[in-house]
Write a protein that holds these residues in place. Sequence first.
Motif, PDB file in Angstrom:
ATOM      1  N   TRP A 192     -27.980  37.831  85.387  1.00 33.62           N
ATOM      2  CA  TRP A 192     -29.087  36.976  84.968  1.00 33.62           C
ATOM      3  C   TRP A 192     -29.002  36.583  83.495  1.00 33.62           C
ATOM      4  CZ3 TRP A 192     -34.697  37.648  87.033  1.00 33.62           C
ATOM      5  CH2 TRP A 192     -34.683  37.570  88.440  1.00 33.62           C
ATOM      6  N   TRP A 193     -29.587  35.438  83.203  1.00 31.07           N
ATOM      7  CA  TRP A 193     -29.797  35.037  81.813  1.00 31.07           C
ATOM      8  C   TRP A 193     -30.651  36.106  81.115  1.00 31.07           C
ATOM      9  CZ3 TRP A 193     -34.423  33.866  79.211  1.00 31.07           C
ATOM     10  CH2 TRP A 193     -34.253  33.309  77.938  1.00 31.07           C
ATOM     11  N   ALA A 194     -30.368  36.341  79.813  1.00 26.73           N
ATOM     12  CA  ALA A 194     -31.046  37.330  78.961  1.00 26.73           C
ATOM     13  C   ALA A 194     -30.485  38.738  79.134  1.00 26.73           C
ATOM     14  CB  ALA A 194     -32.561  37.342  79.137  1.00 26.73           C
ATOM     15  N   HIS A 195     -29.640  38.965  80.153  1.00 28.67           N
ATOM     16  CA  HIS A 195     -28.951  40.258  80.252  1.00 28.67           C
ATOM     17  C   HIS A 195     -27.923  40.337  79.124  1.00 28.67           C
ATOM     18  CE1 HIS A 195     -26.468  43.502  81.883  1.00 28.67           C
ATOM     19  NE2 HIS A 195     -27.483  43.799  82.684  1.00 28.67           N
ATOM     20  N   PRO A 196     -27.678  41.514  78.559  1.00 29.54           N
ATOM     21  CA  PRO A 196     -26.706  41.614  77.459  1.00 29.54           C
ATOM     22  C   PRO A 196     -25.319  41.077  77.789  1.00 29.54           C
ATOM     23  CG  PRO A 196     -27.993  43.625  77.588  1.00 29.54           C
ATOM     24  CD  PRO A 196     -28.371  42.797  78.795  1.00 29.54           C
ATOM     25  N   THR A 197     -24.957  41.059  79.065  1.00 29.82           N
ATOM     26  CA  THR A 197     -23.631  40.561  79.441  1.00 29.82           C
ATOM     27  C   THR A 197     -23.602  39.048  79.651  1.00 29.82           C
ATOM     28  OG1 THR A 197     -24.063  40.918  81.807  1.00 29.82           O
ATOM     29  CG2 THR A 197     -23.065  42.748  80.573  1.00 29.82           C
ATOM     30  N   TRP A 198     -24.761  38.385  79.612  1.00 28.41           N
ATOM     31  CA  TRP A 198     -24.807  36.955  79.908  1.00 28.41           C
ATOM     32  C   TRP A 198     -23.935  36.120  78.975  1.00 28.41           C
ATOM     33  CZ3 TRP A 198     -25.767  33.784  83.720  1.00 28.41           C
ATOM     34  CH2 TRP A 198     -26.035  32.436  83.473  1.00 28.41           C
ATOM     35  N   PRO A 199     -23.956  36.324  77.653  1.00 25.74           N
ATOM     36  CA  PRO A 199     -23.095  35.494  76.788  1.00 25.74           C
ATOM     37  C   PRO A 199     -21.616  35.593  77.141  1.00 25.74           C
ATOM     38  CG  PRO A 199     -24.763  36.595  75.479  1.00 25.74           C
ATOM     39  CD  PRO A 199     -24.852  37.192  76.854  1.00 25.74           C
ATOM     40  N   ASP A 200     -21.131  36.798  77.445  1.00 25.15           N
ATOM     41  CA  ASP A 200     -19.726  36.940  77.839  1.00 25.15           C
ATOM     42  C   ASP A 200     -19.457  36.245  79.168  1.00 25.15           C
ATOM     43  OD1 ASP A 200     -19.111  38.376  75.583  1.00 25.15           O
ATOM     44  OD2 ASP A 200     -19.294  40.334  76.548  1.00 25.15           O
ATOM     45  N   ARG A 201     -20.424  36.320  80.073  1.00 22.79           N
ATOM     46  CA  ARG A 201     -20.276  35.657  81.379  1.00 22.79           C
ATOM     47  C   ARG A 201     -20.177  34.143  81.181  1.00 22.79           C
ATOM     48  NH1 ARG A 201     -21.445  37.506  86.378  1.00 22.79           N
ATOM     49  NH2 ARG A 201     -22.459  39.339  85.468  1.00 22.79           N
ATOM     50  N   VAL A 202     -21.028  33.597  80.322  1.00 26.01           N
ATOM     51  CA  VAL A 202     -21.015  32.166  80.060  1.00 26.01           C
ATOM     52  C   VAL A 202     -19.701  31.749  79.416  1.00 26.01           C
ATOM     53  CG1 VAL A 202     -22.055  30.317  78.673  1.00 26.01           C
ATOM     54  CG2 VAL A 202     -23.507  31.912  79.946  1.00 26.01           C
ATOM     55  N   ASP A 203     -19.239  32.527  78.444  1.00 23.93           N
ATOM     56  CA  ASP A 203     -17.992  32.173  77.754  1.00 23.93           C
ATOM     57  C   ASP A 203     -16.823  32.162  78.726  1.00 23.93           C
ATOM     58  OD1 ASP A 203     -19.164  31.769  75.313  1.00 23.93           O
ATOM     59  OD2 ASP A 203     -18.723  33.766  74.539  1.00 23.93           O
ATOM     60  N   ARG A 204     -16.779  33.129  79.623  1.00 23.05           N
ATOM     61  CA  ARG A 204     -15.679  33.132  80.598  1.00 23.05           C
ATOM     62  C   ARG A 204     -15.813  31.946  81.552  1.00 23.05           C
ATOM     63  NH1 ARG A 204     -13.835  36.705  85.667  1.00 23.05           N
ATOM     64  NH2 ARG A 204     -11.922  35.529  85.955  1.00 23.05           N
ATOM     65  N   PHE A 205     -17.025  31.638  81.943  1.00 25.65           N
ATOM     66  CA  PHE A 205     -17.249  30.511  82.843  1.00 25.65           C
ATOM     67  C   PHE A 205     -16.753  29.215  82.215  1.00 25.65           C
ATOM     68  CE2 PHE A 205     -20.096  27.089  84.396  1.00 25.65           C
ATOM     69  CZ  PHE A 205     -19.758  27.131  85.745  1.00 25.65           C
ATOM     70  N   ILE A 206     -17.084  28.999  80.962  1.00 26.90           N
ATOM     71  CA  ILE A 206     -16.660  27.773  80.283  1.00 26.90           C
ATOM     72  C   ILE A 206     -15.128  27.731  80.171  1.00 26.90           C
ATOM     73  CG2 ILE A 206     -16.731  26.506  78.109  1.00 26.90           C
ATOM     74  CD1 ILE A 206     -19.309  26.321  79.744  1.00 26.90           C
ATOM     75  N   ARG A 207     -14.512  28.876  79.897  1.00 26.65           N
ATOM     76  CA  ARG A 207     -13.048  28.918  79.760  1.00 26.65           C
ATOM     77  C   ARG A 207     -12.348  28.550  81.055  1.00 26.65           C
ATOM     78  NH1 ARG A 207     -13.905  33.786  77.011  1.00 26.65           N
ATOM     79  NH2 ARG A 207     -13.160  34.975  78.809  1.00 26.65           N
ATOM     80  N   ILE A 239     -21.940  21.441  75.075  1.00 24.94           N
ATOM     81  CA  ILE A 239     -23.377  21.307  75.337  1.00 24.94           C
ATOM     82  C   ILE A 239     -23.779  22.187  76.523  1.00 24.94           C
ATOM     83  CG2 ILE A 239     -25.191  19.729  76.099  1.00 24.94           C
ATOM     84  CD1 ILE A 239     -23.809  17.534  74.516  1.00 24.94           C
ATOM     85  N   LEU A 240     -22.931  22.222  77.547  1.00 25.62           N
ATOM     86  CA  LEU A 240     -23.215  23.050  78.711  1.00 25.62           C
ATOM     87  C   LEU A 240     -23.307  24.516  78.312  1.00 25.62           C
ATOM     88  CD1 LEU A 240     -23.564  23.386  81.753  1.00 25.62           C
ATOM     89  CD2 LEU A 240     -21.055  23.495  81.943  1.00 25.62           C
ATOM     90  N   ARG A 241     -22.383  24.972  77.501  1.00 23.57           N
ATOM     91  CA  ARG A 241     -22.413  26.368  77.045  1.00 23.57           C
ATOM     92  C   ARG A 241     -23.702  26.662  76.292  1.00 23.57           C
ATOM     93  NH1 ARG A 241     -21.368  29.059  72.348  1.00 23.57           N
ATOM     94  NH2 ARG A 241     -20.600  31.217  72.569  1.00 23.57           N
ATOM     95  N   ALA A 242     -24.092  25.769  75.376  1.00 18.49           N
ATOM     96  CA  ALA A 242     -25.307  25.989  74.593  1.00 18.49           C
ATOM     97  C   ALA A 242     -26.537  26.057  75.491  1.00 18.49           C
ATOM     98  CB  ALA A 242     -25.464  24.883  73.554  1.00 18.49           C
ATOM     99  N   THR A 243     -26.587  25.190  76.490  1.00 18.15           N
ATOM    100  CA  THR A 243     -27.737  25.186  77.402  1.00 18.15           C
ATOM    101  C   THR A 243     -27.783  26.456  78.228  1.00 18.15           C
ATOM    102  OG1 THR A 243     -27.641  22.773  77.538  1.00 18.15           O
ATOM    103  CG2 THR A 243     -28.912  23.914  79.234  1.00 18.15           C
ATOM    104  N   LEU A 244     -26.641  26.887  78.733  1.00 17.25           N
ATOM    105  CA  LEU A 244     -26.599  28.118  79.519  1.00 17.25           C
ATOM    106  C   LEU A 244     -27.007  29.329  78.688  1.00 17.25           C
ATOM    107  CD1 LEU A 244     -23.324  27.566  81.573  1.00 17.25           C
ATOM    108  CD2 LEU A 244     -25.641  27.781  82.497  1.00 17.25           C
ATOM    109  N   LEU A 245     -26.626  29.351  77.429  1.00 17.82           N
ATOM    110  CA  LEU A 245     -26.965  30.479  76.571  1.00 17.82           C
ATOM    111  C   LEU A 245     -28.433  30.475  76.170  1.00 17.82           C
ATOM    112  CD1 LEU A 245     -23.863  30.646  74.193  1.00 17.82           C
ATOM    113  CD2 LEU A 245     -24.454  32.241  76.025  1.00 17.82           C
TER     114      LEU A 245
END
Length: 269
Positions: A192-207, A239-245
């Motif tokens: 989920w968003w706001a979980h401590p692992t969310w930023p890493d999940r988003v970064d991998r998704f974008i990559r 922009i997608l990364r920023a919105t997801l974060l």
Amino acid sequence: MTNDDDWSPEVQRMLQEAQAMMTDEVMEETLRSKAGVDPSRLPTLLDLVAIGVTNGAWRNSCIENWHAEGRLSDGDMMRINSYTTDAMRRRLNGWCIESGITSASSTALAGIDAEDVVVLAGRLFRWLTNAERRLPTGMTLGELARSVEDLEEYEDHADRFLGSFTGQMEDKGVRFGLLRTACHGALACPQWWAHPTWPDRVDRFIRILDDVTDPHWGSNGERRGRLGTEPPTAQDHDILRATLLESPWKLDPPAAEWIVDAGIGYLTP
């Protein structure tokens, strides 16, 4: 429904012993060892409490049935869950400030009275069950419910969950109750968003969006091929990364559906 009085004295004794073993220290160690979270950091703890409350009071209710019936899509659920988590988090933060907590350490929660949590729960209940509250999808909660009976079913669920939320704090202290709810959020909703692992999940998704060789897409990248091109509002990956974060609930419906179909929730951060 089974009542506690229906259980044998031996079963009641075992349940009481199990409950007695659940302490602040046990909850803290669970967060450290199972979720990689520092429970002493108040902002992190409140993020996880917000997730736990959202999952318990919102998602794990008749809302999930409405989702299964087609009233909400998978993308709708992602947007609404993140929006609700943000609302819970903002109210938790405001409540802490009103309670005089200025420290970044969660140990400050030990000074809060259970009566203050009842006030918090009342605020959360009124927000969650407000039939006029508009969801990120554009409809109100009342429009989503479609009938007085369905809305009352949800109200009953939210009331029971928040009653349990406050009850455990009356029994074992405010900090224990919040730690336990944080464990729920950390372990039940790691995607989920706001979980401590969310930023890493988003970064991998974008990559991996531009890497068809990533194992996430299958041995030959076939899953990425079936997914197709990103919707227009998801094509700028910065922009997608920023919105997801920052605010996934602001995604438009096509982008939200595409992201869920792409399997962001199944990625390993």
